[in-house]
Scaffold this motif. Structure first.
Motif, PDB file in Angstrom:
ATOM      1  N   ASP A   1     -78.490  20.826  84.915  1.00 60.67           N
ATOM      2  CA  ASP A   1     -77.786  21.455  83.482  1.00 60.67           C
ATOM      3  C   ASP A   1     -76.330  20.752  83.804  1.00 60.67           C
ATOM      4  OD1 ASP A   1     -79.841  22.934  83.017  1.00 60.67           O
ATOM      5  OD2 ASP A   1     -79.148  24.730  84.068  1.00 60.67           O
ATOM      6  N   ARG A   2     -75.826  20.015  84.581  1.00 58.51           N
ATOM      7  CA  ARG A   2     -74.528  19.735  84.993  1.00 58.51           C
ATOM      8  C   ARG A   2     -74.666  18.267  85.101  1.00 58.51           C
ATOM      9  NH1 ARG A   2     -74.517  24.051  83.795  1.00 58.51           N
ATOM     10  NH2 ARG A   2     -73.019  25.786  83.978  1.00 58.51           N
ATOM     11  N   PRO A   3     -74.769  17.274  84.103  1.00 61.67           N
ATOM     12  CA  PRO A   3     -75.091  15.917  84.367  1.00 61.67           C
ATOM     13  C   PRO A   3     -73.842  15.264  85.058  1.00 61.67           C
ATOM     14  CG  PRO A   3     -75.457  16.447  82.076  1.00 61.67           C
ATOM     15  CD  PRO A   3     -74.887  17.553  82.737  1.00 61.67           C
ATOM     16  N   PHE A   4     -74.075  14.006  85.970  1.00 59.00           N
ATOM     17  CA  PHE A   4     -73.135  13.475  86.661  1.00 59.00           C
ATOM     18  C   PHE A   4     -72.881  12.201  86.120  1.00 59.00           C
ATOM     19  CE2 PHE A   4     -72.130  10.415  89.877  1.00 59.00           C
ATOM     20  CZ  PHE A   4     -71.217  10.828  90.709  1.00 59.00           C
ATOM     21  N   TYR A   5     -71.585  11.909  85.874  1.00 61.10           N
ATOM     22  CA  TYR A   5     -71.063  10.861  85.325  1.00 61.10           C
ATOM     23  C   TYR A   5     -70.406   9.825  86.317  1.00 61.10           C
ATOM     24  CZ  TYR A   5     -72.677  13.356  81.077  1.00 61.10           C
ATOM     25  OH  TYR A   5     -73.079  14.007  79.967  1.00 61.10           O
ATOM     26  N   PRO A   6     -70.831   8.443  86.548  1.00 60.22           N
ATOM     27  CA  PRO A   6     -70.133   7.827  87.535  1.00 60.22           C
ATOM     28  C   PRO A   6     -68.643   7.602  87.082  1.00 60.22           C
ATOM     29  CG  PRO A   6     -72.209   6.812  87.404  1.00 60.22           C
ATOM     30  CD  PRO A   6     -72.089   8.089  85.964  1.00 60.22           C
ATOM     31  N   ALA A   7     -67.786   7.373  88.121  1.00 56.82           N
ATOM     32  CA  ALA A   7     -66.209   7.070  87.658  1.00 56.82           C
ATOM     33  C   ALA A   7     -66.090   5.600  87.668  1.00 56.82           C
ATOM     34  CB  ALA A   7     -65.607   7.753  88.755  1.00 56.82           C
ATOM     35  N   GLU A   8     -65.289   5.359  87.383  1.00 52.00           N
ATOM     36  CA  GLU A   8     -64.672   3.928  87.034  1.00 52.00           C
ATOM     37  C   GLU A   8     -64.666   3.173  88.653  1.00 52.00           C
ATOM     38  OE1 GLU A   8     -62.620   6.119  83.863  1.00 52.00           O
ATOM     39  OE2 GLU A   8     -63.207   6.624  85.906  1.00 52.00           O
ATOM     40  N   ALA A   9     -64.934   1.802  88.135  1.00 54.30           N
ATOM     41  CA  ALA A   9     -65.138   0.978  89.539  1.00 54.30           C
ATOM     42  C   ALA A   9     -64.025   1.274  90.573  1.00 54.30           C
ATOM     43  CB  ALA A   9     -65.280  -0.618  89.218  1.00 54.30           C
ATOM     44  N   TYR A  10     -62.806   1.279  90.059  1.00 49.59           N
ATOM     45  CA  TYR A  10     -61.636   1.255  91.172  1.00 49.59           C
ATOM     46  C   TYR A  10     -61.741   2.698  91.977  1.00 49.59           C
ATOM     47  CZ  TYR A  10     -58.971   4.250  88.244  1.00 49.59           C
ATOM     48  OH  TYR A  10     -58.209   5.350  87.225  1.00 49.59           O
ATOM     49  N   HIS A  11     -62.458   3.644  91.449  1.00 48.22           N
ATOM     50  CA  HIS A  11     -62.288   4.811  92.189  1.00 48.22           C
ATOM     51  C   HIS A  11     -63.450   4.825  93.366  1.00 48.22           C
ATOM     52  CE1 HIS A  11     -59.490   7.488  89.860  1.00 48.22           C
ATOM     53  NE2 HIS A  11     -60.369   7.081  88.524  1.00 48.22           N
ATOM     54  N   GLN A  12     -64.592   3.915  93.034  1.00 43.37           N
ATOM     55  CA  GLN A  12     -65.917   3.946  94.136  1.00 43.37           C
ATOM     56  C   GLN A  12     -65.178   3.299  95.437  1.00 43.37           C
ATOM     57  OE1 GLN A  12     -68.343   5.435  92.823  1.00 43.37           O
ATOM     58  NE2 GLN A  12     -67.934   5.366  90.755  1.00 43.37           N
ATOM     59  N   GLN A  13     -65.521   4.200  96.405  1.00 40.13           N
ATOM     60  CA  GLN A  13     -64.973   3.627  97.695  1.00 40.13           C
ATOM     61  C   GLN A  13     -63.573   3.300  97.916  1.00 40.13           C
ATOM     62  OE1 GLN A  13     -68.500   1.485  96.738  1.00 40.13           O
ATOM     63  NE2 GLN A  13     -68.752   3.689  96.504  1.00 40.13           N
ATOM     64  N   TYR A  14     -62.895   4.150  97.191  1.00 39.35           N
ATOM     65  CA  TYR A  14     -61.367   3.767  96.929  1.00 39.35           C
ATOM     66  C   TYR A  14     -60.720   3.702  98.204  1.00 39.35           C
ATOM     67  CZ  TYR A  14     -56.547   4.105  95.697  1.00 39.35           C
ATOM     68  OH  TYR A  14     -55.323   4.070  95.493  1.00 39.35           O
ATOM     69  N   LEU A  15     -61.029   4.585  99.208  1.00 36.54           N
ATOM     70  CA  LEU A  15     -60.383   4.447 100.578  1.00 36.54           C
ATOM     71  C   LEU A  15     -60.845   3.207 101.583  1.00 36.54           C
ATOM     72  CD1 LEU A  15     -59.607   8.261 101.501  1.00 36.54           C
ATOM     73  CD2 LEU A  15     -58.204   6.474 100.528  1.00 36.54           C
ATOM     74  N   ASP A  16     -61.912   2.684 101.119  1.00 39.95           N
ATOM     75  CA  ASP A  16     -62.424   1.443 101.776  1.00 39.95           C
ATOM     76  C   ASP A  16     -61.280   0.283 101.186  1.00 39.95           C
ATOM     77  OD1 ASP A  16     -64.084  -0.388 103.411  1.00 39.95           O
ATOM     78  OD2 ASP A  16     -64.835  -1.153 101.549  1.00 39.95           O
ATOM     79  N   LYS A  17     -61.362   0.028  99.991  1.00 39.02           N
ATOM     80  CA  LYS A  17     -60.294  -0.816  99.434  1.00 39.02           C
ATOM     81  C   LYS A  17     -59.198  -0.483  99.566  1.00 39.02           C
ATOM     82  CE  LYS A  17     -63.913  -0.700  95.560  1.00 39.02           C
ATOM     83  NZ  LYS A  17     -64.056   0.099  94.316  1.00 39.02           N
ATOM     84  N   ASN A  18     -58.643   0.685  99.678  1.00 37.14           N
ATOM     85  CA  ASN A  18     -57.089   1.104 100.233  1.00 37.14           C
ATOM     86  C   ASN A  18     -57.108   2.013 101.203  1.00 37.14           C
ATOM     87  OD1 ASN A  18     -56.046  -0.111  97.237  1.00 37.14           O
ATOM     88  ND2 ASN A  18     -57.941   1.055  96.751  1.00 37.14           N
ATOM     89  N   PRO A  19     -57.221   1.333 102.377  1.00 36.32           N
ATOM     90  CA  PRO A  19     -57.370   2.020 103.648  1.00 36.32           C
ATOM     91  C   PRO A  19     -56.162   3.131 103.944  1.00 36.32           C
ATOM     92  CG  PRO A  19     -57.803   0.124 104.062  1.00 36.32           C
ATOM     93  CD  PRO A  19     -57.441  -0.046 102.661  1.00 36.32           C
ATOM     94  N   GLY A  20     -54.932   2.593 103.222  1.00 38.83           N
ATOM     95  CA  GLY A  20     -53.798   3.555 103.393  1.00 38.83           C
ATOM     96  C   GLY A  20     -53.737   4.452 102.217  1.00 38.83           C
ATOM     97  N   GLY A  21     -54.576   4.634 101.365  1.00 35.89           N
ATOM     98  CA  GLY A  21     -54.326   5.323 100.272  1.00 35.89           C
ATOM     99  C   GLY A  21     -54.273   6.796 100.486  1.00 35.89           C
ATOM    100  N   TYR A  22     -53.950   7.581  99.269  1.00 36.81           N
ATOM    101  CA  TYR A  22     -53.814   9.046  99.226  1.00 36.81           C
ATOM    102  C   TYR A  22     -55.343   9.493  99.595  1.00 36.81           C
ATOM    103  CZ  TYR A  22     -53.603  13.559  97.457  1.00 36.81           C
ATOM    104  OH  TYR A  22     -53.647  15.223  97.194  1.00 36.81           O
ATOM    105  N   CYS A  23     -55.081  10.673 100.531  1.00 31.57           N
ATOM    106  CA  CYS A  23     -56.573  11.395 100.787  1.00 31.57           C
ATOM    107  C   CYS A  23     -56.070  12.988 100.844  1.00 31.57           C
ATOM    108  CB  CYS A  23     -57.135  11.036 101.944  1.00 31.57           C
ATOM    109  SG  CYS A  23     -58.645  12.140 102.534  1.00 31.57           S
ATOM    110  N   GLY A  24     -56.410  13.621  99.891  1.00 31.49           N
ATOM    111  CA  GLY A  24     -56.063  14.975  99.885  1.00 31.49           C
ATOM    112  C   GLY A  24     -56.840  16.055 100.154  1.00 31.49           C
ATOM    113  N   ILE A  25     -57.834  15.521 101.180  1.00 29.85           N
ATOM    114  CA  ILE A  25     -58.973  16.324 101.802  1.00 29.85           C
ATOM    115  C   ILE A  25     -58.374  16.935 102.915  1.00 29.85           C
ATOM    116  CG2 ILE A  25     -61.190  16.209 102.527  1.00 29.85           C
ATOM    117  CD1 ILE A  25     -61.169  16.179  99.602  1.00 29.85           C
ATOM    118  N   GLY A  26     -58.542  18.365 102.969  1.00 26.18           N
ATOM    119  CA  GLY A  26     -58.242  18.939 104.196  1.00 26.18           C
ATOM    120  C   GLY A  26     -58.941  20.260 104.399  1.00 26.18           C
TER     121      GLY A  26
END
Length: 221
Positions: free
Chosen positions: A181-206
């Motif tokens: 009931d809640r379709p999943f729509y993939p995000a834009e290419a730059y969001h995919q594996q963002y922290l692999d492409k930008n190792p020093g990027g923002y991570c708000g997970i805690g």
């Protein structure tokens, strides 16, 4: 991920902005870390799990680092606007939350273990926010693909609520709903594996620092 401020009203279907019949952008073919296809169909024997736990950049990394996870991709789920863009989701007018789709081998990692990682990677009592990230797109969610997943998610929420309450936390606000009931729509290419492409990027997970029981029966009471 700081684009969304003070958007604490979850829009209804009638309030949501119109969608589109097809994606507005292409999705990369393969995972930059795991090397496997991002989108299905997936090999036989693998299962799919969907989680929302705040900013999907850091959330995705937590899952792709887990043994038994075959691929991950980030997207938008739980809303009303078909094939939204990031800007539309950030407006608070689509109803989506930032989500991670996890494709995993249940012979290596169980759904209960993924639920444990989910609960411990964020604070599920914060409502429409995670830390400094504020808005409905950061709400906590589990979208289940089978009755067994739904049962396990409900049981884990009840059990984790017990230990969170004992540690002084409030009520869990996580929504648990069928993925059908809640379709999943993939995000834009730059969001995919963002922290692999930008190792020093923002991570708000805690997380809360409170351990979640795994594979336990539903809480009593």
């Amino acid at each position: 991920m700081f684009l969304n401020r003070h958007k604490n009203h979850l829009v209804t279907k009638d309030e949501a902005i119109p969608g589109r019949p097809a994606p507005a952008f292409p999705v990369p073919e393969r995972h930059t870390v795991l090397g496997n296809p991002l989108e299905g169909p997936y090999p036989e024997g693998l299962e799919v799990a969907d989680f929302g736990l705040g900013c999907f950049w850091g959330a995705e990394r937590n899952f792709w680092q887990t043994p038994g996870v075959w691929t991950t991709l980030v997207g938008y789920q739980g809303g009303h606007t078909a094939h939204p863009t990031y800007e539309e989701v950030c407006s608070g007018r689509t109803g989506h939350t930032e989500a991670v789709r996890v494709v995993y081998d249940p012979a290596v990692v169980s759904y209960d273990e993924l639920l444990k990682l989910f609960w411990e990677s964020h604070d599920p009592t914060q409502g429409f926010r995670q830390g400094n990230d504020i808005g409905t797109q950061y709400r906590s969610a589990v979208y289940t693909h089978t009755p067994a997943q739904a049962k396990a998610a409900d049981a884990s929420r009840a059990s984790y609520q017990q230990v969170l309450s004992a540690s002084g936390y409030g009520d869990i606000t996580t929504e648990i709903l069928p993925a059908a009931d809640r379709p999943f729509y993939p995000a834009e290419a730059y969001h995919q594996q963002y922290l692999d492409k930008n190792p020093g990027g923002y991570c708000g997970i805690g997380g809360t620092g409170v351990s979640c029981p795994v594979g336990v029966a539903p809480a009593e009471g």
